[in-house]
Design an enzyme around this catalytic site. Structure first.
Site, PDB file in Angstrom:
ATOM      1  CD1 TRP A   1      68.845 -22.444   1.133  1.00 24.82           C
ATOM      2  CD2 TRP A   1      69.360 -23.067  -0.799  1.00 24.82           C
ATOM      3  NE1 TRP A   1      68.602 -21.297   0.221  1.00 24.82           N
ATOM      4  CE2 TRP A   1      68.864 -21.850  -1.093  1.00 24.82           C
ATOM      5  CE3 TRP A   1      70.079 -23.802  -2.054  1.00 24.82           C
ATOM      6  CZ2 TRP A   1      68.825 -21.113  -2.202  1.00 24.82           C
ATOM      7  CZ3 TRP A   1      69.867 -23.095  -3.317  1.00 24.82           C
ATOM      8  CH2 TRP A   1      69.352 -21.928  -3.313  1.00 24.82           C
TER       9      TRP A   1
ATOM     10  CG  ASN B   1      77.011 -28.148  -0.045  1.00 25.43           C
ATOM     11  OD1 ASN B   1      76.193 -27.597  -0.782  1.00 25.43           O
ATOM     12  ND2 ASN B   1      78.290 -27.542   0.278  1.00 25.43           N
ATOM     13  N   GLY B   2      75.505 -29.852  -2.961  1.00 28.67           N
ATOM     14  CA  GLY B   2      75.850 -29.383  -4.508  1.00 28.67           C
ATOM     15  C   GLY B   2      74.605 -29.859  -5.302  1.00 28.67           C
TER      16      GLY B   2
ATOM     17  CB  CYS C   1      73.692 -28.325   2.030  1.00 31.95           C
ATOM     18  SG  CYS C   1      72.183 -28.526   0.947  1.00 31.95           S
TER      19      CYS C   1
ATOM     20  NE  ARG D   1      78.110 -24.734   4.378  1.00 28.92           N
ATOM     21  CZ  ARG D   1      78.497 -24.389   3.726  1.00 28.92           C
ATOM     22  NH1 ARG D   1      79.449 -23.274   4.184  1.00 28.92           N
ATOM     23  NH2 ARG D   1      78.982 -24.251   2.459  1.00 28.92           N
TER      24      ARG D   1
ATOM     25  CE  LYS E   1      77.876 -15.755   5.745  1.00 28.20           C
ATOM     26  NZ  LYS E   1      77.565 -14.063   5.363  1.00 28.20           N
TER      27      LYS E   1
ATOM     28  CD  GLU F   1      75.915  -4.539   1.105  1.00 29.43           C
ATOM     29  OE1 GLU F   1      75.503  -4.944   0.231  1.00 29.43           O
ATOM     30  OE2 GLU F   1      76.072  -4.970   2.475  1.00 29.43           O
TER      31      GLU F   1
ATOM     32  CE  LYS G   1      73.329  -6.353   3.392  1.00 32.96           C
ATOM     33  NZ  LYS G   1      74.340  -7.437   3.484  1.00 32.96           N
TER      34      LYS G   1
ATOM     35  CD  GLU H   1      70.809  -9.963   1.831  1.00 36.13           C
ATOM     36  OE1 GLU H   1      71.142 -10.663   1.615  1.00 36.13           O
ATOM     37  OE2 GLU H   1      71.459  -8.931   2.582  1.00 36.13           O
TER      38      GLU H   1
ATOM     39  CG  HIS I   1      66.550  10.155 -16.585  1.00 35.51           C
ATOM     40  ND1 HIS I   1      66.438  11.040 -17.601  1.00 35.51           N
ATOM     41  CD2 HIS I   1      67.402  10.325 -15.783  1.00 35.51           C
ATOM     42  CE1 HIS I   1      67.568  11.773 -17.288  1.00 35.51           C
ATOM     43  NE2 HIS I   1      68.171  11.633 -16.342  1.00 35.51           N
TER      44      HIS I   1
HETATM   45  C1  F6R Z   1      74.269 -10.331   0.847  1.00 34.27           C
HETATM   46  C2  F6R Z   1      74.812 -11.612   0.943  1.00 34.27           C
HETATM   47  C3  F6R Z   1      74.898 -12.080  -0.622  1.00 34.27           C
HETATM   48  C4  F6R Z   1      76.487 -12.435  -0.804  1.00 34.27           C
HETATM   49  C5  F6R Z   1      76.612 -13.201  -2.147  1.00 34.27           C
HETATM   50  C6  F6R Z   1      78.053 -13.604  -2.189  1.00 34.27           C
HETATM   51  O1  F6R Z   1      73.812  -9.973   2.400  1.00 34.27           O
HETATM   52  O2  F6R Z   1      75.208 -12.149   1.733  1.00 34.27           O
HETATM   53  O3  F6R Z   1      74.661 -11.245  -1.476  1.00 34.27           O
HETATM   54  O4  F6R Z   1      77.134 -11.343  -0.761  1.00 34.27           O
HETATM   55  O5  F6R Z   1      75.739 -14.475  -2.013  1.00 34.27           O
HETATM   56  O6  F6R Z   1      78.592 -14.463  -1.572  1.00 34.27           O
HETATM   57  P1  F6R Z   1      79.966 -14.426  -1.173  1.00 34.27           P
HETATM   58  O7  F6R Z   1      80.651 -13.301  -0.582  1.00 34.27           O
HETATM   59  O8  F6R Z   1      80.342 -15.352  -0.224  1.00 34.27           O
HETATM   60  O9  F6R Z   1      80.845 -15.009  -2.508  1.00 34.27           O
END
Ligand code: F6R
Length: 589
Positions: free
Chosen positions: A74, A100-101, A2, A29, A584, A467, A471, A474, A490
């Site tokens: 969100w 937000n929360g 949010c 957000r 985010k 990682e 990517k 996502e 395994h």
């Molecule tokens: C992946 C991504 C999420 C964040 C995770 C932690 O691309 O953005 O997996 O890495 O939600 O977020 P932060 O770094 O803000 O604590």
């Protein structure tokens, strides 16, 4: 989770439109729905416009006015509907609330308010806040009613209220971010700076337990506990407007991937004294625990390998699995909390627990003024600048580079570490050329219709596969599953059939031969083998050549994943900046 944005004294008297434009900068957000409320010029009633879906190119016909408040959602409580979109009104329709929360005790509050005759129209936890403020304002001044309501809410929350009667915006913070922007006779309130960066870089980040009143005449800060005024000391950020703009790129994601060429070397100018002090502590037998969520947890895992190279037995524990291991934290433990936003609920919970047990918290954080930064004993700000795309890229590489530098300091090779990072960025700048991009676009076209992909890597290339795969998942919504190369025999190998895309992340290291024999095993089962590596091999059907950078080869190997995810996502019609279902900063458990 949010976005909040409000303005007082909009110079063009188009506050709703200004808020809408600012909300577009906060859409990362949350993008289930958006809404704006305005106090219209000479109006007797608040006017509201709210809709489901992304703000995108939305416009609003809300009337003229110079005070407005908006939200991008969100969804947590209540489905994605126009009615559940914020702002929410009280019964008198003179108060609009955005939030937000999560209000953990909203059911109890709602029941009491229903008994008192309040009428609810949405399924949200937020609407109870509007009615509770209305109830309390029958006996108290509006700011007292808001502060008291806020103190009754359980959970991590930030709220902002637009009040018609007093022509104010009043906000409170406990656990979810809020920042005030102080412009030229204009005042802003937002979840994040990019919303108003065009107007001002003079800001104040609210602390937990603070409230703020924005009036046409100015801004007043309050301590929520005592409800007394506090001195507000603003800071001036060195962010530039371009940091929050796409700068000619079609998406923030691709802009931020390219920005790594400058953000990675920037980490070499991090406070050296701080790094050397931490290195000395580590050498004097402090334990090292690394934590974070998602991409940040993969950074923790990669850093664990760098620490091992430096002779340090670091632990990496994802923040959401921290509790069973927290009993091992003591006064001689350094807990590195890694986060882009510094607001991730699970990371903050782990940090609180570690602090309780006497651990010293080192925040490896990108966003400034965050909760994590305030909780930490030592802050290593990685200074990658605003990361607007939901998918994390440049924050990750800056965090990893920072932790790598720390491990070089532990080995008394800090200067060499700095040189290596500077060289890395020079090599990446040469490598990231049109030829590479064309090759990746061609590869993305080949893989566009795949449902499943698998990745293997060993040692440092193992966290790289995690990682890389994240990517792809996502950004393109393709199922990409990463494995340690050693895991293959395994069980995993059952998944490989003729033509299954298999990425093999490799470096010129001591496990090169082992990784290539795993590649051969995948190939023998018909897999399409895509090598991400500085060397050629008969096992690879396709090779994306990365520069040979020793232990730093993990950086280009991961950047290939970022770029491929981007081109696959664009090709499949996904929005690379705002993948479905994601937000985010995940400020709820
Ligand atoms: C992946 C991504 C999420 C964040 C995770 C932690 O691309 O953005 O997996 O890495 O939600 O977020 P932060 O770094 O803000 O604590």
């Amino acid at each position: 989770m949010c976005g909040i944005y409000g303005i007082i004294n909009d110079k063009k008297n188009q506050a709703a439109q200004t808020v809408l434009e600012g909300l577009k900068k906060l859409e990362y957000r949350g993008y289930d729905s958006w809404g704006v409320a305005i106090i219209p010029e000479n109006g007797q009633k608040l006017k509201i416009d709210k809709h489901i879906g992304k703000i995108g190119d939305a416009t609003t016909n809300l009337s003229q006015g110079s005070i407005a408040l908006g939200h991008t959602r969100w969804a947590t409580h209540g489905g994605v509907t126009d009615i559940n979109a914020h702002p929410h009104l009280d019964c008198t329709k003179k108060l609009a609330v955005i939030h937000n929360g999560i209000v953990e005790n909203y059911q109890e509050i709602k029941e009491e308010l229903l008994e008192k005759g309040h009428q609810f129209i949405s399924e949200t936890d937020t609407e109870v806040i509007a009615h509770l403020i209305e109830e309390k304002s029958k006996l108290k001044k509006i700011n007292e009613a808001i502060f008291e309501t806020f103190k009754l809410l359980r959970g991590s929350n930030a709220i902002a209220v637009l009040d018609l009667n007093s022509q104010t915006i009043i906000a409170c913070r406990n656990g979810s971010p809020l920042v005030v922007g102080l412009g030229n006779n204009q005042y802003f309130l937002a979840s994040d700076v990019p919303a108003f960066l065009k107007e001002t870089n003079k800001v104040y980040f609210l602390n937990d337990g603070e409230g703020i009143v924005l009036k046409q005449s100015g801004v007043t800060l309050y301590d929520l506990e005592t409800e007394k005024e506090k001195i507000l000391t603003p800071q001036t950020l060195d962010w530039k407007l371009e940091d929050a703009e796409k700068g000619g790129y079609p998406h923030f994601l691709i802009k931020e991937i390219y920005e790594q060429l400058t953000t990675i070397p920037k980490t070499t100018s991090i406070n050296e004294k701080e790094i050397l002090e931490l290195a000395n502590k580590i050498k004097s037998e402090y334990k090292v625990v690394l934590t974070g969520c998602g991409t940040a947890s993969y950074c923790a895992l990669a850093a664990k390998y760098f620490f091992a190279e430096a002779g340090i037995d670091a632990q990496s524990i994802p923040a959401y699995e921290f509790m069973p291991f927290s009993k091992f934290i003591d006064e001689k433990t350094l807990v590195f909390a890694i986060s882009q936003s510094g607001e991730t609920a699970d990371t903050l919970i782990a940090v609180k627990e570690a602090k309780k047990r006497g651990g010293q918290i080192v925040a490896v954080v990108n966003a400034r003024g965050s909760t994590l930064e305030r909780m930490a004993d030592v802050v290593l700000p990685v200074s990658a600048g605003p990361e607007i795309a939901v998918v994390s890229t440049k924050a990750f590489t800056s965090q990893l580079s920072t932790l790598y530098l720390l491990t070089t300091a532990v080995r008394d090779r800090y200067k060499i570490g700095q040189e290596k990072i500077n060289d890395l960025s020079k090599v990446l700048t040469k490598w990231l050329n049109v030829q590479l991009i064309n090759q990746l676009i061609t590869l993305a076209k080949t893989l566009m219709d795949e449902e499943h992909m698998y990745l293997i890597g060993k040692h440092l290339n193992y966290p790289a596969t995690l990682e890389f795969a994240l990517k792809i998942k996502e950004t393109s919504y393709i199922h990409a599953e990463p494995f340690a190369a050693g895991e293959l025999k395994h069980g995993v190998i059952t998944l490989i059939q003729k033509g299954t895309p298999c990425f093999v992340l490799a470096s010129n290291d001591e496990v090169k031969a082992e990784v290539l024999s795993s590649a051969a095993e995948l190939k023998a089962r018909g897999g399409l083998i895509i090598g991400i590596s500085p060397f050629e091999s008969n096992e690879f059907d396709i090779l994306i050549k990365t520069p040979d950078l020793g232990d730093l080869t993990i950086f280009p190997n991961i950047i290939v994943g970022q770029l491929l995810g981007y081109y696959l996502g664009v090709g499949r019609g996904a929005d690379p900046d705002k993948p479905r279902n994601l937000a985010k900063s995940v400020t709820v458990k």
